[in-house]
Design a protein around this motif. Structure first.
Motif, PDB file in Angstrom:
ATOM      1  N   LEU A 708     -23.105 -75.998   1.774  1.00  0.00           N
ATOM      2  CA  LEU A 708     -23.179 -76.511   0.410  1.00  0.00           C
ATOM      3  C   LEU A 708     -21.797 -76.740  -0.184  1.00  0.00           C
ATOM      4  CD1 LEU A 708     -25.202 -77.311  -1.779  1.00  0.00           C
ATOM      5  CD2 LEU A 708     -25.061 -74.964  -2.669  1.00  0.00           C
ATOM      6  N   VAL A 709     -20.835 -75.921   0.170  1.00  0.00           N
ATOM      7  CA  VAL A 709     -19.474 -76.111  -0.338  1.00  0.00           C
ATOM      8  C   VAL A 709     -18.923 -77.459   0.122  1.00  0.00           C
ATOM      9  CG1 VAL A 709     -17.102 -75.225  -0.309  1.00  0.00           C
ATOM     10  CG2 VAL A 709     -19.022 -73.630  -0.448  1.00  0.00           C
ATOM     11  N   ALA A 710     -19.209 -77.828   1.372  1.00  0.00           N
ATOM     12  CA  ALA A 710     -18.742 -79.118   1.885  1.00  0.00           C
ATOM     13  C   ALA A 710     -19.443 -80.276   1.173  1.00  0.00           C
ATOM     14  CB  ALA A 710     -18.989 -79.208   3.394  1.00  0.00           C
ATOM     15  N   VAL A 711     -20.719 -80.109   0.842  1.00  0.00           N
ATOM     16  CA  VAL A 711     -21.448 -81.155   0.125  1.00  0.00           C
ATOM     17  C   VAL A 711     -20.860 -81.334  -1.274  1.00  0.00           C
ATOM     18  CG1 VAL A 711     -23.689 -81.904  -0.743  1.00  0.00           C
ATOM     19  CG2 VAL A 711     -23.553 -80.690   1.434  1.00  0.00           C
ATOM     20  N   VAL A 712     -20.528 -80.234  -1.926  1.00  0.00           N
ATOM     21  CA  VAL A 712     -19.924 -80.314  -3.256  1.00  0.00           C
ATOM     22  C   VAL A 712     -18.533 -80.939  -3.167  1.00  0.00           C
ATOM     23  CG1 VAL A 712     -19.030 -78.943  -5.181  1.00  0.00           C
ATOM     24  CG2 VAL A 712     -21.280 -78.430  -4.213  1.00  0.00           C
ATOM     25  N   ILE A 734     -28.920 -74.347  -9.460  1.00  0.00           N
ATOM     26  CA  ILE A 734     -28.178 -74.701 -10.673  1.00  0.00           C
ATOM     27  C   ILE A 734     -27.100 -73.663 -10.951  1.00  0.00           C
ATOM     28  CG2 ILE A 734     -28.347 -74.979 -13.174  1.00  0.00           C
ATOM     29  CD1 ILE A 734     -29.423 -77.371 -11.722  1.00  0.00           C
ATOM     30  N   ASN A 735     -27.450 -72.376 -10.826  1.00  0.00           N
ATOM     31  CA  ASN A 735     -26.472 -71.309 -11.014  1.00  0.00           C
ATOM     32  C   ASN A 735     -25.306 -71.441 -10.053  1.00  0.00           C
ATOM     33  OD1 ASN A 735     -27.274 -69.636 -13.153  1.00  0.00           O
ATOM     34  ND2 ASN A 735     -28.875 -68.706 -11.900  1.00  0.00           N
ATOM     35  N   GLU A 736     -25.659 -71.618  -8.785  1.00  0.00           N
ATOM     36  CA  GLU A 736     -24.623 -71.676  -7.753  1.00  0.00           C
ATOM     37  C   GLU A 736     -23.705 -72.880  -7.959  1.00  0.00           C
ATOM     38  OE1 GLU A 736     -24.312 -71.388  -2.851  1.00  0.00           O
ATOM     39  OE2 GLU A 736     -26.276 -71.398  -3.859  1.00  0.00           O
ATOM     40  N   LEU A 737     -24.312 -74.030  -8.249  1.00  0.00           N
ATOM     41  CA  LEU A 737     -23.502 -75.229  -8.472  1.00  0.00           C
ATOM     42  C   LEU A 737     -22.626 -75.091  -9.709  1.00  0.00           C
ATOM     43  CD1 LEU A 737     -26.062 -78.087  -7.719  1.00  0.00           C
ATOM     44  CD2 LEU A 737     -24.086 -77.458  -6.340  1.00  0.00           C
ATOM     45  N   GLU A 738     -23.179 -74.514 -10.760  1.00  0.00           N
ATOM     46  CA  GLU A 738     -22.408 -74.371 -11.997  1.00  0.00           C
ATOM     47  C   GLU A 738     -21.161 -73.522 -11.760  1.00  0.00           C
ATOM     48  OE1 GLU A 738     -22.974 -72.913 -16.632  1.00  0.00           O
ATOM     49  OE2 GLU A 738     -24.671 -72.882 -15.253  1.00  0.00           O
ATOM     50  N   ASN A 739     -21.335 -72.399 -11.063  1.00  0.00           N
ATOM     51  CA  ASN A 739     -20.181 -71.556 -10.773  1.00  0.00           C
ATOM     52  C   ASN A 739     -19.167 -72.263  -9.876  1.00  0.00           C
ATOM     53  OD1 ASN A 739     -21.061 -69.361 -12.279  1.00  0.00           O
ATOM     54  ND2 ASN A 739     -22.257 -68.517 -10.584  1.00  0.00           N
TER      55      ASN A 739
END
Length: 780
Positions: A708-712, A734-739
């Motif tokens: 997911l970090v690579a996708v972001v 949503i929590n993970e992406l927001e942080n």
């Protein structure tokens, strides 16, 4: 009738969002049992969509691909089975969470913008609210397991909403929060939140947090707004600290620098290619592990010039390349003019303007009917895409493609101008599009050797061209008499005849641009194929699926024309714009993505996104849509999001992930366009390509098989600084992406959560890390 609201000031750069210096009102409205006519204020419900409409896995109950355009995925059967298992698991979890309620039995509606009458109605005394709040808490506790009857729309109002989602929110708890600009704005506006009305009419299947957390949350919601709570301050600081500890970002160091495209700049893979004669070095060669670093900005980067001015000029320092101006300046491609790069509207074949060239083509082939019969075209070897850029004036959208670096930064110029384009080459693999979808394929002196190797490349255009569609070619072999050009023309005549293409017209030279055009038409029946004395090129075997396009080798064969009246491609779509709203005729016998009959699914999806876009996205996000031109829907399904934006001056690249139901042909039938993609890899575009990205339940699905970090990091790469990202997904994501995004210094514009679903709107910053990470495989 119960409603809760927060009035929140939209933050951000005043210069950027000068048109949105207002207080956005975000209101949740939950329909009363006997109030079916109530105004829906925060239209973030899925309308007629069933339960899975807001979930990522959607291929359950779909028929397998029968070669007739049925909805399937771009991966093999194992992946389809895996998708079904994930869907089944998610349904089980959802049923458990809802106490066994059926899909369609909830009564929740959301809306973004509250009316003046509601606003005044809610301004009651805070002491009265506190009293009502206590009463409604007791009522909700006692009624928590009751089922609500069907909602206004007769379907389950999905947990599709927007929201601040807190990491310490326990599973199974229901918490509604609205946040804009990092929690602080919530505290400032809490005096307008009326807990009594909100909780008195709370949906009966909701529960409240227990113990001290409940007290703290209630306290936070009933404060006057003059002061922030220590809990909120400490929690925000703790989250920021945890985010900074968890995510460490570095700047990518590669030969391509600010123009780095991971799958196209893999020099380690390119150096080991056995051959480059088929342009293999311009094809995708993705690294085994996608990068997690952030691409640097060009020195002196500025916010891009807005459309339509951008069609004529862009900032030089945003795309600081002058080679194309030196090589093609005499052909009016691009010129350096002070701090700008300017585009006189010309090209190799239309030095005196694209509009005249476009009209010349239509005069030569009246059946084209730009913007009516012809809506979606493929422009091969597009240069700086002036052809596609001016086709907007004729209500035509062009998928423009050209290889990276063949002429320095041509696709990057196109995207900076606000014109659709992707970096791609016709080499050894099929293009990432379904069969029979483009109304017209255009090639203006694109230097593609169509006639060699059995016409393999032209046969690929035949695959993606709609039966009855045109191939429009303006190149020197048509109108020059040098031996090489004459030889190529004769070879093309023989090849197209053997492919059963009809030469509709070969014009004489246009007096203005000095070029000629040849137009060929693809047959609509198999009569010619069957009457050929020599089966060259051969017909493809029945086992060859023409819709399989992701990393599939080119085939030197032709697929038969569809003859069944219910088969996709047997009829031409309705004229634009009627085709946008009409369910394709070939969907009638299929099951849709969300489990209903496909035409019903299609209609429900369209109505759902109309409501969400008009009532939530347009007015409720603080987005200045006049500054939005390049948009991507990362998980497009039926294209409802793009269709709902049709009246705005923008274009949408619709992406259908390879592990999602293959709905891309439906989008083309509607007069929209898009492509297949695997979000575990980088997209074939330059950095800073898009103004806005939209991801509906994509990240939770992608996380199951991608980093997911690579996708972001990829999202950061393709989004322009100060561009917006809208995410709809489950609360955990949503929590993970927001942080994660906060750790990249992105500004949280708005979050909203309801039950286990949330919405996040963030704005990318200009921030880049100081640490550098060398990408060894990307060093030439």
């Amino acid at each position: 009738m119960m409603s809760s609201s927060s009035s929140v000031s939209v933050g951000g750069d005043p210069a950027q969002e000068k048109k949105t210096q207002i207080e956005d009102k975000v209101t949740q409205v939950i329909s009363d049992n006997n109030d079916s006519g109530n105004t829906q204020q925060f239209e973030d419900n899925p309308g007629e969509l069933p339960d899975d409409a807001t979930k990522g896995d959607t291929s359950v109950s779909l028929a397998e691909n029968d070669g007739k355009g049925n909805i399937n995925t771009q991966e093999n059967g194992d992946n389809a089975e895996e998708t079904k298992l994930e869907k089944s698991k998610k349904d089980d979890e959802l049923s458990a969470a809802e106490g066994g309620e059926k899909s369609g039995d909830s009564d929740e509606n959301f809306d973004d913008k509250k009316s003046d009458s509601e606003e005044s109605k809610e301004k009651t005394d805070s002491d009265e609210n506190d009293k009502k709040s206590e009463e409604s808490n007791e009522k909700s506790d006692s009624d928590g397991n009751d089922n609500k009857p069907d909602s206004v729309d007769g379907e389950k109002k999905q947990d599709e909403s927007s929201s601040e989602t807190n990491g310490d929110q326990a599973d199974g708890q229901t918490e509604e929060k609205v946040d804009q600009n990092d929690n602080k704005e919530l505290d400032k506006s809490s005096d307008e939140v009326k807990d009594g009305d909100q909780e008195k009419n709370q949906s009966s299947n909701e529960v409240f947090p227990s113990g001290s957390q409940s007290d703290l949350l209630n306290e936070t919601m009933t404060q006057t707004g003059s002061f922030s709570t220590q809990a909120t301050e400490s929690k925000a600081e703790k989250e920021a600290w945890l985010s900074s500890k968890k995510y460490t970002w570095k700047v990518c160091n590669s030969t391509a620098g600010p123009d780095y495209i991971p799958c196209l700049d893999n020099w380690e893979a390119i150096r080991h290619l056995p051959s480059t004669k088929h342009y293999e070095h311009r094809e995708r060669h993705c690294p085994d592990e996608p990068p997690t670093c952030l691409v640097p900005l060009p020195e002196g980067y500025k916010r891009p010039i807005e459309w339509p001015k951008s069609r004529e000029k862009i900032w030089y320092y945003n795309v600081p390349h002058t080679k194309l101006a030196q090589v093609k300046g005499h052909q009016n491609w691009v010129k350096v003019t002070g701090e700008y790069l300017t585009f006189p509207g010309g090209g190799t074949q239309f030095k005196h303007g694209a509009l005249h060239y476009i009209d010349f083509i239509e005069e030569s082939v009246p059946d084209l009917a730009w913007g009516k019969r012809t809506r979606v075209i493929l422009d091969v070897g597009c240069g700086v895409a002036s052809f596609g850029g001016f086709l907007f004036d004729r209500n035509v959208v062009a998928m423009s493609l050209a290889p990276k670096d063949e002429h320095e930064a041509q696709v990057q110029f196109a995207l900076e101008r606000g014109i659709p384009a992707v970096s791609a080459v016709m080499g050894t693999k099929r293009l990432p599009y379904p069969s029979r979808v483009f109304d017209v394929v255009h090639c203006a002196r694109c230097r593609v050797p169509w006639h060699i190797e059995g016409g393999k490349l032209l046969l690929e255009l035949n695959r993606v061209l709609r039966p009855g569609g045109f191939f429009v070619w303006s190149a020197t072999p048509i109108y020059q008499s040098i031996p090489e050009d004459v030889e190529i023309w004769e070879a093309m005549v023989d090849l197209t005849k053997s492919m059963c293409w009809e030469l509709v017209n070969k014009t004489s030279k246009d007096e203005v641009n000095g070029v000629a055009v040849a137009a060929f038409r693809k047959p609509t029946s198999n009569d010619c194929y069957e009457q050929r004395t020599k089966q060259e090129p051969p017909l493809c075997p029945e086992s060859d699926d023409p819709n399989a396009a992701w990393n599939v080798p080119l085939q030197a064969c032709m697929h038969k024309a569809p003859v069944d009246a219910s088969e996709r491609g047997s009829q031409w779509p309705e004229q634009w714009p009627a085709r946008l709203e009409k369910s394709p005729y070939w969907l009638s016998s299929q099951v849709g993505v969300y489990g209903k009959a496909a035409p019903e699914d299609f209609a429900a999806d369209s109505e759902h996104w109309k409501r969400v876009v008009t009532k939530s996205y347009i007015n409720g996000m603080g987005i200045s849509w006049s500054s939005v031109r390049n948009v991507m829907d990362m998980n497009a399904v039926y294209g409802g999001f793009a269709a709902a934006l049709k009246d705005l001056d923008l274009w949408v690249m619709n992406v259908v992930p390879i592990d999602s139901p293959d709905t891309l042909p439906i989008l083309y039938e509607r007069g929209l366009f898009g492509m297949y993609h695997d979000w575990c890899e980088s997209f074939s575009t330059y950095p800073r390509s898009y103004d806005l990205l939209h991801a509906d339940h994509l990240f939770s699905k992608v996380k199951k098989r991608c980093n997911l970090v690579a996708v972001v990091a990829e999202v950061d790469r393709i989004l322009r600084p100060e561009g917006k990202l809208i995410v709809r997904d489950n609360v955990e994501i949503i929590n993970e992406l927001e942080n994660m995004l906060k750790s990249m210094q992105w500004e949280v514009r708005m979050t909203y959560s309801k039950d286990k679903e949330g919405l996040l709107c963030v704005q990318k910053s200009m921030w880049r890390p100081k640490e550098v990470e060398a990408i060894k495989y990307a060093i030439a």
